[in-house]
Each structure stands twice: as structure tokens, then as C-alpha cells.
Design a protein around this motif. Structure first.
Motif, PDB file in Angstrom:
ATOM      1  N   ALA A  72       0.986  -1.265   0.075  1.00  0.00           N
ATOM      2  CA  ALA A  72       0.165   0.085  -0.133  1.00  0.00           C
ATOM      3  C   ALA A  72       0.738   1.276   0.131  1.00  0.00           C
ATOM      4  O   ALA A  72       0.619   2.069  -0.582  1.00  0.00           O
ATOM      5  N   LYS A  73       2.083   1.261   0.818  1.00  0.00           N
ATOM      6  CA  LYS A  73       3.076   2.373   0.848  1.00  0.00           C
ATOM      7  C   LYS A  73       3.433   2.761  -0.797  1.00  0.00           C
ATOM      8  O   LYS A  73       3.502   3.862  -0.909  1.00  0.00           O
ATOM      9  N   LYS A  74       3.832   1.757  -1.316  1.00  0.00           N
ATOM     10  CA  LYS A  74       4.271   2.113  -2.612  1.00  0.00           C
ATOM     11  C   LYS A  74       3.527   2.880  -3.529  1.00  0.00           C
ATOM     12  O   LYS A  74       3.873   3.761  -4.362  1.00  0.00           O
ATOM     13  N   GLU A  75       2.156   2.398  -3.432  1.00  0.00           N
ATOM     14  CA  GLU A  75       1.248   3.095  -4.302  1.00  0.00           C
ATOM     15  C   GLU A  75       0.775   4.334  -3.825  1.00  0.00           C
ATOM     16  O   GLU A  75       0.734   5.373  -4.519  1.00  0.00           O
ATOM     17  N   MET A  76       0.687   4.705  -2.745  1.00  0.00           N
ATOM     18  CA  MET A  76       0.291   5.803  -1.714  1.00  0.00           C
ATOM     19  C   MET A  76       1.460   6.957  -1.972  1.00  0.00           C
ATOM     20  O   MET A  76       1.174   7.941  -1.830  1.00  0.00           O
ATOM     21  N   MET A  77       2.634   6.345  -2.050  1.00  0.00           N
ATOM     22  CA  MET A  77       3.780   7.406  -2.285  1.00  0.00           C
ATOM     23  C   MET A  77       3.621   8.051  -3.480  1.00  0.00           C
ATOM     24  O   MET A  77       4.272   9.243  -3.580  1.00  0.00           O
ATOM     25  N   ASN A  78       2.777   7.535  -4.716  1.00  0.00           N
ATOM     26  CA  ASN A  78       2.767   8.087  -5.741  1.00  0.00           C
ATOM     27  C   ASN A  78       2.092   9.327  -5.720  1.00  0.00           C
ATOM     28  O   ASN A  78       2.353  10.265  -6.831  1.00  0.00           O
ATOM     29  N   SER A  79       1.131   9.645  -4.757  1.00  0.00           N
ATOM     30  CA  SER A  79       0.573  11.019  -4.594  1.00  0.00           C
ATOM     31  C   SER A  79       1.439  11.961  -4.336  1.00  0.00           C
ATOM     32  O   SER A  79       1.023  13.410  -4.393  1.00  0.00           O
ATOM     33  N   ARG A  80       2.630  11.935  -3.804  1.00  0.00           N
ATOM     34  CA  ARG A  80       3.665  12.920  -3.389  1.00  0.00           C
ATOM     35  C   ARG A  80       3.290  13.732  -2.053  1.00  0.00           C
ATOM     36  O   ARG A  80       3.877  14.712  -1.977  1.00  0.00           O
ATOM     37  N   LEU A  81       2.348  13.152  -1.498  1.00  0.00           N
ATOM     38  CA  LEU A  81       1.838  13.829  -0.193  1.00  0.00           C
ATOM     39  C   LEU A  81       3.049  13.674   0.839  1.00  0.00           C
ATOM     40  O   LEU A  81       3.678  12.560   0.704  1.00  0.00           O
TER      41      LEU A  81
END
Length: 546
Positions: A468-477
């Protein structure tokens, strides 16, 4: 009762003082401790008239100042949502006097000469400005819910040119200074098409020196320019204000269009709504902070009175007993800046507590220094004791009153329902979107989120925190924001996300990226159906999917 009151006979302290309210305590301290010092050293002649009971007991007041046709009177009508007696609105300079808009059971106008003899109104000391001012001063009374909590002072439109200033017949800046010392909020209004600060407007703003914490700026009629022009207008306004208001802090500027007509440019509607709500909250808080403001003003007044006493007594001490008084007087006036520096070192006083050197030099020309009183240590010690102990007691009383009484807020008029209903600020937006719908709002985009979810190779219907972290990091938040989103989305707190929880996390990231704030707790309408306590919720969700 209170820790600062030493209980003796009859529940009173050793000075026989016992205050039921903060207002009563402030009035008593002023009369017993500060007023004798002011009267002894001619404070009222040099600085400000004596305070009266109405000054302590009056409702919070808001002072509106601005050039003509910037919307001052219209702003008052916008807040009250009704016309008030004596109101005149037009593109030309219409308001040619001061209007105190106050609450009254019967609607009507009270002329200035009658107003300054009313002991229940805080305007008695305005009598010193003479008939030229009083003929242009009225009180507009009306039964309005907003006016039950605050009073509003409308001022004449400020014009440019020396001729306009002289023709008023009274000292306009001094009247503004008098009001500035007594009101709770000073609102400077600017028009998006009138950003120039004339000489008289600059003088008016300078009259509020020392009241910087009360000043707010409103850029009115901001809907008459587009976004690009508004940015330029805002920058030009800040540049103009920076030359007049000499403070390191940036003054708060509210943008908007404060009248009841449709917006000419709607592209900044959301900004205007947010700004108006911020301004409303600031005005609504005035009754709750009124006692604290009066306490703060009393402390500032006491510090100035002490400094004034030191100056007067020092001038008296320097005067010769018989010959050469006039020559010595001229010398002392010329050396007043040096005297200020000497007194600062001798009594450990901040330079900011001293009055204007130029103004003091001008006023001292009219006095005989040999008749000034000498230093009376007991009066100074009495004020020092008041500041050191009595004021701390009143601060305790303020906190006690706030904890026991319900919060006082301005209500009625434009303040009524400004936070509630479908037209309240932020309703149906951001985290509140979907709160009044039957379906789960995340389900509208869930098919897209499911594609991402199954690409992350879920095990037993869930993905791990690492995936989940890999995908959520794509938001650049930032990680702090993503961590909060994870806590909100992980409803069962098992350290993994199922398809609904993952969709919720994606929705929360979208909300944050659109500029909205995240809640500290997940609202009920965002809880995934399978994680709700209501067994019918999941069935309803499944029906909406079908």
C-alpha cells in the motif's frame, strides 16, 4: 472563592475589595488605583480623557474606516440585513458624519448633543470636540439581534486634499484616535478600484498607533476584478499598507464582496466564502473576548500613565526655583529625546511605552513646568501593585467566567445560519461530500480503485502495508499526511487494507490533493459498508452496486 482574594470578614480581602464580575473589578481598580495617578500628573490633558462606568459596561464596538464609496455603510447593512435610521448609500460621499449603530427597543435617531449627556452611553467625553463634531454625530438605534451583542460605528468617507480636512471643522484624526482606544475591532475598508491611501487616510491610520492588534483590513468589491487582476490588486494593497502601518507583522486582509447582490465574477466564489466566514468568526468572537480586551487596554493605559508621571516629575525636578524658568523650559523640551533615554535606563522601561516625542514637545509648550507635581512614590507603587497582583486575579476570573458561562457569539443578521444548512461554508465539499446521500460516496470511483488494488497482488483479499505504501507514495503527499490517511482508512486496525479500505484511502488522498483538510476521526458516512455496525448498510451498498 478566588485564590487571590484573602478571605476575611464578610468574604472580603484586606482592602475591602470583592468583585462579582471582571467588569466590576476593572472599574474598581481604575477608580482606586489608576485614576489618582492620572489626575495628579495631568494625564487627561496630554493623552486620553478619564474612563467612566459606561466605558467598562458597554458592548463590544466595531469601527469602520475607509475612503468614500468603499462600502462602509453597505457593509453594516449587510451584517444587519436591514436598513438603519440615518443610512444613506451612494457612489458619492454620502455619510458626512459619525453614526453609532446601537441596539434600542424603539427605532430612531439620537443627536450628538443629547448623546454625550447620556450616562448609559460611552460617548460623554466626546463633548470635548465641540459642536462642530457633535452636529455630525448621531446614534442610530433599532431592535436588531446583531446589535444585542455588538455596536457598530460608521465614519465619514475619507477624501484626499488639504481642503477637505480643514472643512470638517474638527480634528478628524483625534476623534478616530479616541474611538480607536475604546473599540474592540477596527476595520479598514478598501475598494478593489481605490487602493490609493490619501494624506488624510494615512493620518487616520496613524491615529490608531498602538492599537495594531485591533486592526483588520477588508478588500471589498473583489468580485469586480478577475483572478489575475485580484492578485495584482492584493499585492498593490499590501505594498501601500506596508508604508503606512509600520509593523513587522503582515496585517490580515479579508477579500470579498460584502453586499447582497450577485457576484460579477464567480471564479473566486469559494475564496470569497472562506474569507467572509473567517471575518464573521473574528467579529463573532468579540463578545467572548470583550473582558480580556478591556483588561488589555487598562494595562496599556496604566503603563502609559506611569511613563507620563515619570516624564512630568522629571521636568519638575529639573526646573530652577526662581530665575531662568522660560529658558530652562525651552532647553528641556529640546532635550526631551535625551530625557526619554535617561528615564528608560533609570526605570527599566521599554522605549515602546513612551508617547510620541514630537507630540509631547508640542503639548509641553503650553504648560508651566514649575507647577508640575513632584514624584509621588506611593501612587506609582499602587499602580505597580495593581499590575503585579490584582490584574492576575482578574485573569483568573476571566477564565472562570468563560468556563461557567456558555460562549458568547454574535447572532442574527448575516451571522444567522452561516455555518449550517446546504449553503454553509464547505457544505457538501471535501470530507463532507456524500454526507447527505444514501450511497457510499467512495463507491462512485471504486471500480477504478479496484483495478489498482488487484494489481498489488492482495492475499486473502487484503494488501500489506508495504504494498500500500508504494502506491500511496505516488501521490507525493508528505509521510505525515499519508500516515494519517492510513490510520483513518485502516478501520479494523489490522495493519492491512481490504478493497474497501484501500478505496477509502484513495478517496482521502484525493480530498487532500484538492486542498481540503482531513478529519481527526473518520465521519460515519465515509466508513466502508462492511465495517459499519448497521447490518443493513452493506446490503444497501450491494444494492447500489447492482
Amino acid at each position: 472563592m478566588f485564590s487571590w482574594v484573602k478571605q476575611e470578614q464578610g468574604g472580603r480581602n484586606k482592602d475591602g475589595e470583592m468583585y462579582q464580575t471582571v467588569t466590576e473589578g476593572l472599574q474598581s481598580l481604575y477608580l482606586k488605583k489608576l485614576l489618582p495617578l492620572e489626575e495628579t500628573y495631568l494625564f487627561h490633558d496630554f493623552h486620553s480623557p478619564a474612563l467612566e462606568a459606561a466605558d467598562f459596561q458597554s458592548k463590544p464596538m466595531v469601527l469602520l474606516v475607509g475612503q468614500y464609496s468603499t462600502g462602509k455603510t453597505t457593509f453594516i447593512r449587510y451584517l444587519l440585513e436591514q436598513d438603519f435610521p440615518g443610512m444613506r448609500i451612494g457612489p458619492e460621499p454620502t455619510t458626512d458624519g459619525f453614526i453609532a449603530v446601537m441596539y434600542g427597543e424603539n427605532e430612531g435617531i439620537v443627536p450628538g448633543n443629547a448623546l454625550v449627556v447620556d450616562p448609559n452611553k460611552p460617548f460623554r467625553k466626546l463633548n470635548a470636540f465641540g459642536n462642530s463634531f457633535l452636529n455630525r454625530f448621531i446614534c442610530s438605534q433599532m431592535p436588531n439581534e446583531v446589535l444585542q451583542s455588538i455596536s457598530i460605528i460608521d465614519t465619514p468617507g475619507i477624501l484626499s486634499g488639504e481642503k477637505q480636512r480643514i472643512s470638517r471643522g474638527y480634528d478628524f484624526a483625534e476623534v478616530l484616535r479616541w474611538f480607536g482606544e475604546r473599540v474592540d475591532r477596527i476595520i479598514l475598508l478598501f475598494d478593489a478600484h481605490k487602493l490609493d491611501i490619501s494624506d488624510e487616510f494615512s493620518e487616520a491610520i496613524q491615529a490608531f498607533k498602538g492599537q495594531d492588534d485591533k486592526i483588520r483590513v477588508v478588500l471589498n468589491k473583489a468580485d469586480q476584478v478577475d483572478t489575475q487582476q485580484l492578485m495584482r490588486v492584493y499585492g498593490a494593497l499590501m505594498w501601500s499598507l506596508g508604508k503606512v502601518i509600520n509593523t513587522p507583522e503582515v496585517v490580515r486582509v479579508y477579500l470579498g464582496s460584502f453586499w447582497g447582490k450577485p457576484l460579477q465574477n464567480t471564479e473566486n466564489r469559494r475564496l470569497f466564502e472562506a474569507e467572509s466566514q473567517d471575518l464573521f468568526k473574528d467579529i463573532q468572537s468579540l463578545p467572548r473576548n470583550a473582558a480580556l480586551r478591556k483588561l488589555n487596554d487598562l494595562i496599556k493605559r496604566a503603563r502609559l500613565a506611569k511613563v507620563h508621571a515619570y516624564i512630568i516629575s522629571h521636568l519638575k525636578k529639573e526646573m530652577p526655583s526662581l530665575f531662568g524658568r522660560e529658558k530652562k523650559k525651552e532647553e528641556l523640551i529640546m532635550r526631551l529625546p535625551e530625557i526619554y533615554t535617561h528615564l528608560q535606563r533609570e526605570h527599566h522601561i521599554s522605549p515602546g511605552d513612551f508617547p510620541s516625542v514630537t507630540k509631547m514637545q508640542d503639548m509641553l509648550q503650553h504648560y508651566d513646568f514649575s507647577k508640575f507635581p513632584s514624584m509621588k512614590i506611593k501612587l506609582i507603587e499602587s499602580v505597580d501593585k495593581m499590575l503585579a497582583t490584582k490584574i492576575a486575579g482578574l485573569m483568573t476570573m476571566i477564565r472562570d467566567e468563560e468556563s461557567k458561562a456558555p460562549p458568547l457569539l454574535v447572532s442574527g443578521g448575516a451571522f444567522e445560519g452561516s455555518q449550517e444548512g446546504p449553503f454553509g461554508h464547505g457544505y457538501g465539499e471535501g470530507i463532507c461530500a456524500g454526507s447527505d446521500t444514501e450511497d457510499w460516496i467512495v463507491s462512485r470511483e471504486k471500480h477504478r480503485y479496484d483495478e489498482i488494488f488487484y494489481m498489488l497482488m492482495p492475499i486473502n483479499g487484503k494488501i500489506t502495508g508495504v504494498n500500500a505504501k508504494k502506491e500511496m507514495m505516488n501521490s507525493r503527499l508528505p509521510n505525515t499526511v499519508l500516515g494519517k490517511i492510513w490510520k483513518l482508512a485502516d478501520c479494523d486496525k489490522d495493519g492491512m487494507l481490504d478493497d474497501e479500505e484501500f478505496a477509502l484511502a484513495q478517496h482521502l488522498m484525493k480530498v487532500k490533493l484538492e486542498g481540503y483538510e482531513l478529519p481527526s476521526e473518520l465521519p460515519e458516512h465515509l466508513v466502508p459498508p462492511s465495517h459499519r455496525k448497521n447490518p443493513d448498510a452493506e446490503a444497501q451498498y450491494n444494492n447500489s452496486e447492482d
